[in-house]
Design a protein around this motif. Sequence first.
Motif, PDB file in Angstrom:
ATOM      1  N   TRP A  47       0.812  -1.214   0.000  1.00 47.58           N
ATOM      2  CA  TRP A  47       0.000   0.000   0.000  1.00 47.58           C
ATOM      3  C   TRP A  47       0.846   1.265   0.000  1.00 47.58           C
ATOM      4  O   TRP A  47       0.450   2.291  -0.539  1.00 47.58           O
ATOM      5  CB  TRP A  47      -0.922   0.011   1.227  1.00 47.58           C
ATOM      6  CG  TRP A  47      -1.945  -1.067   1.240  1.00 47.58           C
ATOM      7  CD1 TRP A  47      -1.830  -2.304   1.815  1.00 47.58           C
ATOM      8  CD2 TRP A  47      -3.251  -1.027   0.650  1.00 47.58           C
ATOM      9  NE1 TRP A  47      -2.979  -3.039   1.620  1.00 47.58           N
ATOM     10  CE2 TRP A  47      -3.870  -2.278   0.918  1.00 47.58           C
ATOM     11  CE3 TRP A  47      -3.968  -0.072  -0.061  1.00 47.58           C
ATOM     12  CZ2 TRP A  47      -5.163  -2.581   0.495  1.00 47.58           C
ATOM     13  CZ3 TRP A  47      -5.254  -0.369  -0.487  1.00 47.58           C
ATOM     14  CH2 TRP A  47      -5.832  -1.609  -0.210  1.00 47.58           C
ATOM     15  N   ALA A  48       1.993   1.225   0.654  1.00 51.65           N
ATOM     16  CA  ALA A  48       2.805   2.428   0.846  1.00 51.65           C
ATOM     17  C   ALA A  48       3.487   2.856  -0.448  1.00 51.65           C
ATOM     18  O   ALA A  48       3.717   2.051  -1.353  1.00 51.65           O
ATOM     19  CB  ALA A  48       3.843   2.180   1.935  1.00 51.65           C
ATOM     20  N   ARG A  49       3.819   4.129  -0.536  1.00 53.70           N
ATOM     21  CA  ARG A  49       4.575   4.619  -1.679  1.00 53.70           C
ATOM     22  C   ARG A  49       5.970   3.992  -1.694  1.00 53.70           C
ATOM     23  O   ARG A  49       6.613   3.866  -0.654  1.00 53.70           O
ATOM     24  CB  ARG A  49       4.739   6.142  -1.599  1.00 53.70           C
ATOM     25  CG  ARG A  49       3.469   6.961  -1.730  1.00 53.70           C
ATOM     26  CD  ARG A  49       3.830   8.442  -1.757  1.00 53.70           C
ATOM     27  NE  ARG A  49       2.663   9.294  -1.871  1.00 53.70           N
ATOM     28  CZ  ARG A  49       2.075   9.897  -0.836  1.00 53.70           C
ATOM     29  NH1 ARG A  49       2.561   9.733   0.383  1.00 53.70           N
ATOM     30  NH2 ARG A  49       1.010  10.659  -1.021  1.00 53.70           N
ATOM     31  N   ASP A  50       6.424   3.644  -2.865  1.00 54.97           N
ATOM     32  CA  ASP A  50       7.816   3.221  -3.003  1.00 54.97           C
ATOM     33  C   ASP A  50       8.653   4.315  -3.661  1.00 54.97           C
ATOM     34  O   ASP A  50       9.830   4.130  -3.926  1.00 54.97           O
ATOM     35  CB  ASP A  50       7.932   1.915  -3.798  1.00 54.97           C
ATOM     36  CG  ASP A  50       7.190   1.992  -5.128  1.00 54.97           C
ATOM     37  OD1 ASP A  50       6.796   3.105  -5.532  1.00 54.97           O
ATOM     38  OD2 ASP A  50       7.006   0.942  -5.756  1.00 54.97           O
ATOM     39  N   ASP A  51       8.003   5.455  -3.918  1.00 59.88           N
ATOM     40  CA  ASP A  51       8.692   6.621  -4.475  1.00 59.88           C
ATOM     41  C   ASP A  51       8.788   7.695  -3.389  1.00 59.88           C
ATOM     42  O   ASP A  51       7.770   8.222  -2.937  1.00 59.88           O
ATOM     43  CB  ASP A  51       7.914   7.146  -5.683  1.00 59.88           C
ATOM     44  CG  ASP A  51       8.627   8.303  -6.368  1.00 59.88           C
ATOM     45  OD1 ASP A  51       9.693   8.734  -5.882  1.00 59.88           O
ATOM     46  OD2 ASP A  51       8.122   8.793  -7.399  1.00 59.88           O
ATOM     47  N   PRO A  52      10.000   8.043  -2.940  1.00 59.91           N
ATOM     48  CA  PRO A  52      10.151   9.022  -1.853  1.00 59.91           C
ATOM     49  C   PRO A  52      10.008  10.472  -2.297  1.00 59.91           C
ATOM     50  O   PRO A  52      10.320  11.381  -1.523  1.00 59.91           O
ATOM     51  CB  PRO A  52      11.575   8.742  -1.343  1.00 59.91           C
ATOM     52  CG  PRO A  52      12.294   8.216  -2.535  1.00 59.91           C
ATOM     53  CD  PRO A  52      11.286   7.463  -3.354  1.00 59.91           C
ATOM     54  N   ALA A  53       9.552  10.721  -3.519  1.00 60.15           N
ATOM     55  CA  ALA A  53       9.462  12.088  -4.031  1.00 60.15           C
ATOM     56  C   ALA A  53       8.546  12.951  -3.168  1.00 60.15           C
ATOM     57  O   ALA A  53       8.840  14.123  -2.910  1.00 60.15           O
ATOM     58  CB  ALA A  53       8.965  12.080  -5.478  1.00 60.15           C
ATOM     59  N   PHE A  54       7.427  12.388  -2.709  1.00 59.55           N
ATOM     60  CA  PHE A  54       6.481  13.157  -1.895  1.00 59.55           C
ATOM     61  C   PHE A  54       7.150  13.617  -0.603  1.00 59.55           C
ATOM     62  O   PHE A  54       7.047  14.791  -0.225  1.00 59.55           O
ATOM     63  CB  PHE A  54       5.251  12.305  -1.584  1.00 59.55           C
ATOM     64  CG  PHE A  54       4.112  13.073  -0.974  1.00 59.55           C
ATOM     65  CD1 PHE A  54       3.067  13.539  -1.758  1.00 59.55           C
ATOM     66  CD2 PHE A  54       4.073  13.324   0.391  1.00 59.55           C
ATOM     67  CE1 PHE A  54       2.012  14.246  -1.197  1.00 59.55           C
ATOM     68  CE2 PHE A  54       3.026  14.031   0.959  1.00 59.55           C
ATOM     69  CZ  PHE A  54       1.989  14.493   0.163  1.00 59.55           C
ATOM     70  N   VAL A  55       7.836  12.699   0.071  1.00 58.67           N
ATOM     71  CA  VAL A  55       8.522  13.048   1.324  1.00 58.67           C
ATOM     72  C   VAL A  55       9.643  14.036   1.057  1.00 58.67           C
ATOM     73  O   VAL A  55       9.846  14.992   1.826  1.00 58.67           O
ATOM     74  CB  VAL A  55       9.064  11.776   2.000  1.00 58.67           C
ATOM     75  CG1 VAL A  55       9.957  12.124   3.191  1.00 58.67           C
ATOM     76  CG2 VAL A  55       7.916  10.885   2.457  1.00 58.67           C
ATOM     77  N   PHE A  56      10.374  13.844  -0.026  1.00 59.53           N
ATOM     78  CA  PHE A  56      11.477  14.745  -0.364  1.00 59.53           C
ATOM     79  C   PHE A  56      10.966  16.172  -0.567  1.00 59.53           C
ATOM     80  O   PHE A  56      11.527  17.135  -0.021  1.00 59.53           O
ATOM     81  CB  PHE A  56      12.185  14.242  -1.627  1.00 59.53           C
ATOM     82  CG  PHE A  56      13.264  15.156  -2.131  1.00 59.53           C
ATOM     83  CD1 PHE A  56      14.521  15.139  -1.562  1.00 59.53           C
ATOM     84  CD2 PHE A  56      13.017  16.031  -3.184  1.00 59.53           C
ATOM     85  CE1 PHE A  56      15.521  15.989  -2.015  1.00 59.53           C
ATOM     86  CE2 PHE A  56      14.003  16.886  -3.645  1.00 59.53           C
ATOM     87  CZ  PHE A  56      15.270  16.863  -3.063  1.00 59.53           C
TER      88      PHE A  56
END
Length: 279
Positions: A95-104
């Motif tokens: 379910w979780a994002r595997d792309d850290p772009a949002f957090v970055f």
Amino acid sequence: MSAAQRKSSKPTGNTAMAGLPLTAPSGGSLSSTLSSSSTLNTQQYFSRATDISQMDMQAALDQMRGLITIPVRGSLGPHGVFKMAFYRKQTKNHWARDDPAFVFLQLVFLLGACLAYCVAFRTLSVMGLLMFVIESVGINWLGSGILVATIGKNVAEKFMYASPGAGQLSSSRHVKQSVEWLYAFDIHCNAFFSFFVIIYGVQFFLLPIVLGSSLLSLIISNTLYAIAFSWYFYITHLGYRALPFLKNTEIFLFPIAAVVLLWALNIFGYPFGLGWNAS
């Protein structure tokens, strides 16, 4: 094989979309398979976090815009952001994002806001900026996120599991899904972004007003915080409601009642010296 046999052997829509295996593969248990999948996902996440070129910034910006807009035809909206998590579950089994772009991007925006507030308050020393970053990023975003994600995951798994349907037989092969901690933290990040826009963004341009001591300053300041916290809990509710194996996720809306009560007490208690300015 005849045409009729080929037609009968074709997987149905539900089977084709199922992202979670119901039986363990030979040579290993299902729980170990799911654990391995989760570990690989975490490793991939942190690996991509060190390489900006692997981040989809445009998709992250689209999600941020969707979280703070009223859903209309053709727009993403908050519901659409969490609907993407459902698609990830179907295609990648998490379910979780595997792309850290949002957090970055969220960290970049937070650091920019810290610098802007330091300039506004004329706190231009390195130590002053560092303390503001520690409070905003380390405590308000990361610290509270770890706490809220952990509590939300435990509450959901303990009190919100939906019982199997009437036609669903209980079996040792039945998989009891769990709330991924990274997904719970994703929910916090989504909810915090709306909080950030109101408290770090809108409030910044209203600082001369909200920092006053008048009733108007108190009303505007406390209204901003009431909207921000209410929107935070609403987004949190949407995040857990997106998980089909949970029920009664309206529990995450209950804190909004406390927010409204505190707002009313502040406004009506002001003439009696009981109100306080949240800013």
